[in-house]
Enzyme design. Structure first.
Site, PDB file in Angstrom:
ATOM      1  N   THR A 237       0.848  -1.183   0.000  1.00 58.25           N
ATOM      2  CA  THR A 237       0.000   0.000   0.000  1.00 58.25           C
ATOM      3  C   THR A 237       0.887   1.238   0.000  1.00 58.25           C
ATOM      4  OG1 THR A 237      -1.818   1.134   1.155  1.00 58.25           O
ATOM      5  CG2 THR A 237      -0.194   0.010   2.524  1.00 58.25           C
ATOM      6  N   CYS A 238       0.300   2.391  -0.305  1.00 58.17           N
ATOM      7  CA  CYS A 238       1.061   3.646  -0.307  1.00 58.17           C
ATOM      8  C   CYS A 238       0.061   4.782  -0.201  1.00 58.17           C
ATOM      9  CB  CYS A 238       1.938   3.752  -1.555  1.00 58.17           C
ATOM     10  SG  CYS A 238       1.025   3.678  -3.119  1.00 58.17           S
ATOM     11  N   GLY A 239       0.235   5.855  -0.967  1.00 55.48           N
ATOM     12  CA  GLY A 239      -0.723   6.948  -0.950  1.00 55.48           C
ATOM     13  C   GLY A 239      -1.899   6.701  -1.871  1.00 55.48           C
TER      14      GLY A 239
END
Length: 281
Positions: A237-239
């Site tokens: 996951t990230c932004g």
């Protein structure tokens, strides 16, 4: 004999050697960083024969409420065909930043069941550093391709699946954002979102797997990922799903197979309002 790809990364030397192969497709997948100030007035150069892969406007769902939402299989297939991509194409993805948005495109094709694809290690900066030729204009494919999708749903996770994985001992959630955003000590670039992280997630900032705009060596990547290689499931996951794909690419270099990307990522999680957020401040 048709060209084949066996690794998720290729060097600029490899691409230069094969640049005129008939089934080669080079895609410029450049997007600006969400944390960067936009620049204008700079003349754009691209690798000879490259097509522009419009990640933002063509290959993301324009009706979605979240940024960079992946297309449905049916729409992706149609758009890829319109770009002239065939089932026997060999696709090389690159971007202007070295390794940034190209892995997202690599992952999208993985999601669609297409394996004959790799990311150009170091991207356009590495190509330029070797004085390989660039041109001022993109190529345009006049013929429609015959690309067909073989969708792999296990490579894509939604919020419900991530929430379940949060308390699952056989799953690990790895966040590619910066340590400061992960800990909640720095604001998100999207001002409406709280910083912090998903409970029980682990932070590996995407920059940790890169060195001089290229992917780190196999041995260095192994040191980062070795404790996760036996997990039943790794969710990145990230932004908004872009840099999570960099970690997915790094895992693929190590031939770790059990990976997925949380497409909505922190933008979806933090905007929900009913999901737990950890701040270590």
């Amino acid at each position: 004999m048709s060209l084949k790809i066996t690794k998720p990364l290729v060097t600029v030397d490899w691409l230069y050697k094969h640049i005129n192969d008939t089934n080669l497709v080079v895609l410029d997948c450049t997007i600006p960083k969400v944390t960067d100030v936009a620049t204008t007035g700079i003349a754009k150069k691209c690798i000879k024969g490259a097509l522009f892969f419009d990640l933002k406007k063509t290959f993301s769902d324009q009706n979605a409420t979240l940024p960079n939402t992946v297309l449905t299989a049916e729409v992706f297939e149609k758009k890829a065909q319109e770009l002239g991509i065939n089932n026997n194409s060999v696709i090389i993805c690159y971007d202007d930043l070295g390794i940034y948005s190209a892995p997202r495109v690599w992952w999208m094709f993985q999601l669609m069941g297409f394996q004959n694809i790799a990311v150009l290690d170091g991207g356009l900066p590495e190509w330029n550093a070797n004085n390989y030729p660039t041109v001022a204009n993109y190529s345009i494919k006049s013929d429609k391709g015959n690309f067909t999708v073989d969708f792999k749903p296990n490579k894509l996770k939604n919020t419900a699946a991530v929430y379940k994985a949060m308390s699952n001992d056989t799953s690990v959630i790895i966040d590619a954002r910066s340590e400061e955003r992960f800990l909640g000590t720095a604001p998100e670039p999207r001002p409406e979102l709280s910083s912090g992280h998903i409970p029980n997630s682990i932070n590996i900032p995407f920059k940790f797997v890169l060195e001089n705009r290229k992917m780190k060596s196999f041995d260095d990547l192994f040191k980062i990922f070795t404790k996760f290689e036996n997990e039943n499931e790794i969710i990145f996951t990230c932004g908004s799903g872009i840099t999570a794909s960099i970690l997915a690419l790094a895992a693929a270099v190590l031939e770790i197979k059990n990976t997925a990307v949380y497409d909505g990522s922190w933008t979806e999680w933090a905007s929900n309002g009913n999901l737990p957020i950890v701040k270590e401040v």
